[in-house]
Design a protein around this motif. Structure first.
Motif, PDB file in Angstrom:
ATOM      1  N   GLU A 172       0.844  -1.188   0.000  1.00  0.00           N
ATOM      2  CA  GLU A 172       0.000   0.000   0.000  1.00  0.00           C
ATOM      3  C   GLU A 172       0.884   1.244   0.000  1.00  0.00           C
ATOM      4  O   GLU A 172       1.832   1.342   0.792  1.00  0.00           O
ATOM      5  N   VAL A 173       0.563   2.170  -0.881  1.00  0.00           N
ATOM      6  CA  VAL A 173       1.274   3.436  -0.997  1.00  0.00           C
ATOM      7  C   VAL A 173       0.237   4.544  -0.984  1.00  0.00           C
ATOM      8  O   VAL A 173      -0.606   4.621  -1.889  1.00  0.00           O
ATOM      9  N   ASP A 174       0.285   5.362   0.053  1.00  0.00           N
ATOM     10  CA  ASP A 174      -0.713   6.412   0.237  1.00  0.00           C
ATOM     11  C   ASP A 174      -2.113   5.779   0.239  1.00  0.00           C
ATOM     12  O   ASP A 174      -2.398   4.953   1.083  1.00  0.00           O
ATOM     13  N   ILE A 193       9.401  -1.876 -16.912  1.00  0.00           N
ATOM     14  CA  ILE A 193       8.800  -1.837 -15.591  1.00  0.00           C
ATOM     15  C   ILE A 193       7.313  -1.553 -15.786  1.00  0.00           C
ATOM     16  O   ILE A 193       6.939  -0.648 -16.544  1.00  0.00           O
ATOM     17  N   ALA A 194       6.475  -2.342 -15.132  1.00  0.00           N
ATOM     18  CA  ALA A 194       5.030  -2.116 -15.171  1.00  0.00           C
ATOM     19  C   ALA A 194       4.558  -1.845 -13.751  1.00  0.00           C
ATOM     20  O   ALA A 194       4.854  -2.611 -12.828  1.00  0.00           O
ATOM     21  N   ARG A 195       3.836  -0.768 -13.573  1.00  0.00           N
ATOM     22  CA  ARG A 195       3.288  -0.402 -12.262  1.00  0.00           C
ATOM     23  C   ARG A 195       1.770  -0.438 -12.328  1.00  0.00           C
ATOM     24  O   ARG A 195       1.150   0.291 -13.102  1.00  0.00           O
ATOM     25  N   TYR A 196       1.189  -1.316 -11.507  1.00  0.00           N
ATOM     26  CA  TYR A 196      -0.268  -1.412 -11.415  1.00  0.00           C
ATOM     27  C   TYR A 196      -0.702  -0.788 -10.093  1.00  0.00           C
ATOM     28  O   TYR A 196      -0.124  -1.075  -9.038  1.00  0.00           O
ATOM     29  N   ALA A 197      -1.722   0.066 -10.133  1.00  0.00           N
ATOM     30  CA  ALA A 197      -2.233   0.711  -8.927  1.00  0.00           C
ATOM     31  C   ALA A 197      -3.747   0.689  -8.949  1.00  0.00           C
ATOM     32  O   ALA A 197      -4.375   0.927  -9.992  1.00  0.00           O
ATOM     33  N   VAL A 256       6.675  12.755  -3.901  1.00  0.00           N
ATOM     34  CA  VAL A 256       6.925  11.486  -4.573  1.00  0.00           C
ATOM     35  C   VAL A 256       7.576  10.547  -3.568  1.00  0.00           C
ATOM     36  O   VAL A 256       8.330  10.971  -2.692  1.00  0.00           O
ATOM     37  N   ARG A 257       7.270   9.256  -3.693  1.00  0.00           N
ATOM     38  CA  ARG A 257       7.860   8.236  -2.828  1.00  0.00           C
ATOM     39  C   ARG A 257       8.524   7.198  -3.733  1.00  0.00           C
ATOM     40  O   ARG A 257       7.933   6.771  -4.725  1.00  0.00           O
ATOM     41  N   TYR A 258       9.757   6.793  -3.398  1.00  0.00           N
ATOM     42  CA  TYR A 258      10.535   5.895  -4.243  1.00  0.00           C
ATOM     43  C   TYR A 258      10.717   4.531  -3.578  1.00  0.00           C
ATOM     44  O   TYR A 258      10.748   4.411  -2.345  1.00  0.00           O
ATOM     45  N   LEU A 259      10.882   3.504  -4.433  1.00  0.00           N
ATOM     46  CA  LEU A 259      11.396   2.207  -4.025  1.00  0.00           C
ATOM     47  C   LEU A 259      12.841   2.148  -4.508  1.00  0.00           C
ATOM     48  O   LEU A 259      13.105   2.341  -5.696  1.00  0.00           O
TER      49      LEU A 259
END
Length: 640
Positions: free
Chosen positions: A341-343, A356-360, A396-399
């Motif tokens: 979970e992010v935000d 890179i694929a980002r699913y939200a 912004v938040r990074y991994l």
């Protein structure tokens, strides 16, 4: 190789109001950099009778139509000091926005002009968008402006928002087609000069609130559209079936047959997971050695949804990709990098070896899911050290990569300020300010600084999944920009990164290629070339920038796309600028990289000299063509 033209722009606004010979690339850069200001200007000048929602969409449409088409004039050399107030590209797009807004405000005679027709873009389905409400003062000002004519509103806005004097306002209005400029100024005088209120969120058409439209009417229209679509499908099937379908597929299996690799790519149980310590013994430092992190890596239902949406995103899924990135499904089971979970969202990040694929998806359902793609082929080291997990509230938040030990936030415009440490929790950083989400004037530029114990690197958020890696130094021998020299090199030119947002940028290098003693004992000017490389290879952009002694920021004086200049394949550059000294004299200044043996100027300024620096007296408004000769005899032209 032909030499290219360089030209001068006049500093007074009266000369900037005419459509100067501005290269479309420079106009585009000004439009991107100052887009929020141009939209605000259009919103304020448009007639309030349109309604707040219609004004918002129309303001965006007018700003997006402001880019000139088919312009092939040579780009001018800008005068110093430069910036928004002296940028001919900005003056041009501002004038075009103002003209269109005034046409929409004027009386309708005969057939409607294009600017008065409903805008094809942007459009929003099912939502009404309008700026955030201000206070009583903003409401009163809006009512007073609504009582003015379009030209009078434009005069008030040019005074307050753009800070122009009355002579300059007259010139801009006249260039925009207003014949009764004195009447417009008189009308603007009838409203008290509360100019600070023009910067209020009440008039910010880029920071919006959303509300639904008429739900009952929309439901009726949706039912009718579905019925029509169903009838169309049946008709197409009846036409296609007798002929054996849309065409033979050769040796392909039927459409309903399951391909083993495609089915495996949808199986959450077959998603690749790397051991947490694999990176310590691997010779590679890329995304292939990132372990799976996050509290939801065991949530098979979430992973199943992410894989299914990647393979076949539905009509309501918002899909985005960096330029040149394929958006189709994975060829086989991808590697899991993160699930958690992010935000206010559940996020899954996957890697298939090239992308890179980002699913939200929202925490409370799947409606409004998003799927983002980015190319990362060939990424290694600093380029594979961070990914964007999410953005919200201007942050912004990074991994980060498993080898990252420390993370910090640094303002690139303040090289002497210390970096502020960021907390790292299972590789996830605490939030930091994102320049990709900022609107308005650029007063700072926050970047991510990462350290692996043996060195550190800088990256910046440009609105994509992978932050752009920042370096400094001569192309081919550039190093990390975290040292004192690299930070000083970037500080005056950090805000120029705004022009590279959402362009698929892999990295940007800043190279101070020359210092030039200025005439009239004015000190030394600094020449810098910043070059942005992309993940796809083409689309590179090189900017030549010039900074006068003591100037807080540099000014872009030349721009070229898809060029080898200023890059590792051809680390050569030549650029020029028309400059006015403190003594009031005009000069043509030109500078080249170390291998430039001589410089020649022709056209409006005729001069030549040995070496890589050239200073020649010039007249205001003069145009010149620059060419240079390298030590080996090869000819080069000035950078656009």
């Amino acid at each position: 190789m032909q030499s290219q033209d360089v030209a001068h722009r006049h500093a007074p606004a009266s000369s900037r109001t005419q459509d100067p010979a501005v290269d479309v690339g420079r106009a585009e850069a000004a439009l991107v950099e100052h887009y929020p200001r141009l939209v605000r200007l259009a919103y304020l000048v448009l007639p309030p009778a349109l309604g707040r929602g219609r004004r918002v969409l129309t303001a965006h449409a007018l700003a997006q139509r402001a880019l000139p088409r088919g312009r092939k004039q040579r780009s001018p050399i800008p005068a110093q000091p430069a910036g928004r107030d002296g940028d001919p590209g900005y003056a041009l797009v501002r004038l075009r926005v103002l003209r269109s807004a005034l046409e929409a405000s004027g009386p309708r005679k005969g057939l409607p002009k294009l600017s008065r027709l409903p805008a094809p873009l942007p459009q929003v389905w099912g939502l009404r968008l309008f700026p955030r409400s201000g206070g009583a003062d903003e409401l009163a000002l809006d009512q007073e402006l609504s009582a003015l004519t379009g030209p009078a509103r434009a005069a008030y806005v040019l005074r307050g928002l753009e800070g122009l004097q009355d002579d300059d306002v007259r010139a801009v209005l006249k260039a925009a087609g207003v014949t009764r400029t004195e009447s417009a100024l008189a009308g603007a005088n009838g409203v008290p000069a509360r100019y600070a209120l023009l910067a209020s969120p009440e008039f910010d058409a880029c920071s919006l609130q959303a509300r639904p439209t008429d739900l009952m009417r929309r439901r009726q229209h949706t039912k009718a559209a579905l019925a029509a679509a169903a009838a169309l499908v049946v008709a197409c099937a009846l036409v296609a079936l007798p002929g054996g379908g849309w065409g033979p597929d050769g040796a392909a299996a039927p459409a309903y047959a399951g391909n083993p690799a495609a089915l495996a790519a949808l199986d959450p149980g077959k998603v690749g997971r790397v051991a947490p310590a694999a990176w310590k013994t691997s010779a590679r430092t890329d995304f292939s050695v990132w372990p799976a992190r996050g509290p939801l890596t065991g949530d098979e239902a979430l992973l199943r949804r992410a894989l299914a949406v990647w393979a076949r995103p539905g009509a309501t899924v918002r899909v985005s990709a960096t330029p040149g990135t394929f958006t189709g499904g994975p060829a086989g089971p991808p590697q899991l990098l993160y699930a958690g979970e992010v935000d206010a969202a559940r996020v899954v990040i996957l890697y298939d070896g090239l992308r890179i694929a980002r699913y939200a998806e929202p925490r409370d359902g799947t409606e409004g899911a998003a799927l983002d793609f980015a190319r990362v082929d060939g990424a290694t080291g600093a380029e594979a050290s961070a990914l964007v997990l999410g953005r919200s509230d201007g942050n912004v938040r990074y991994l980060t990569a498993p080898w990252v030990k420390k993370a910090a936030e640094r303002d690139l415009t303040k090289p002497r300020s210390a970096a502020s440490p960021l907390a790292l929790t299972d590789g996830v950083t605490s939030p930091l300010a994102s320049p990709a989400l900022r609107t308005g004037d650029c007063t700072s530029w926050n970047v991510l600084q990462l350290s692996d114990g043996s060195g550190s690197s800088l990256s910046t958020d440009l609105g994509e999944l992978v932050p752009a890696h920042l370096t400094a130094g001569r192309p081919g021998a550039a190093g990390e920009a975290t040292g004192a020299e690299g930070l000083r090199a970037w500080a005056p030119f950090a805000c120029s990164l705004a022009a590279q947002r959402a362009a698929g940028v892999r990295g940007v290098n800043s190279w101070a290629f020359a210092e030039q003693p200025l005439p009239d004992a004015s000190g030394d000017g600094e020449w810098v070339c910043t070059r942005a490389e992309t993940w796809r290879g083409d689309g590179t952009v090189a900017l030549a920038q010039f900074r006068t002694p003591g100037g807080p920021v540099g000014a872009v004086v030349a721009k070229a796309g898809d060029t080898t200049a200023c890059g590792p394949r051809d680390p050569q550059v030549l650029a020029g600028v028309l400059w006015k000294s403190s003594g009031g004299h005009w000069y043509l200044l030109a500078a080249g990289s170390e291998d430039v043996a001589s410089i020649r100027s022709s056209g409006g300024v005729t001069a030549a000299g040995p070496g890589r620096l050239l200073v020649a007296k010039a007249e205001q408004g003069a145009q010149a063509r620059l060419s240079g000769t390298l030590e080996g005899g090869r000819k080069i032209s000035g950078l656009r």
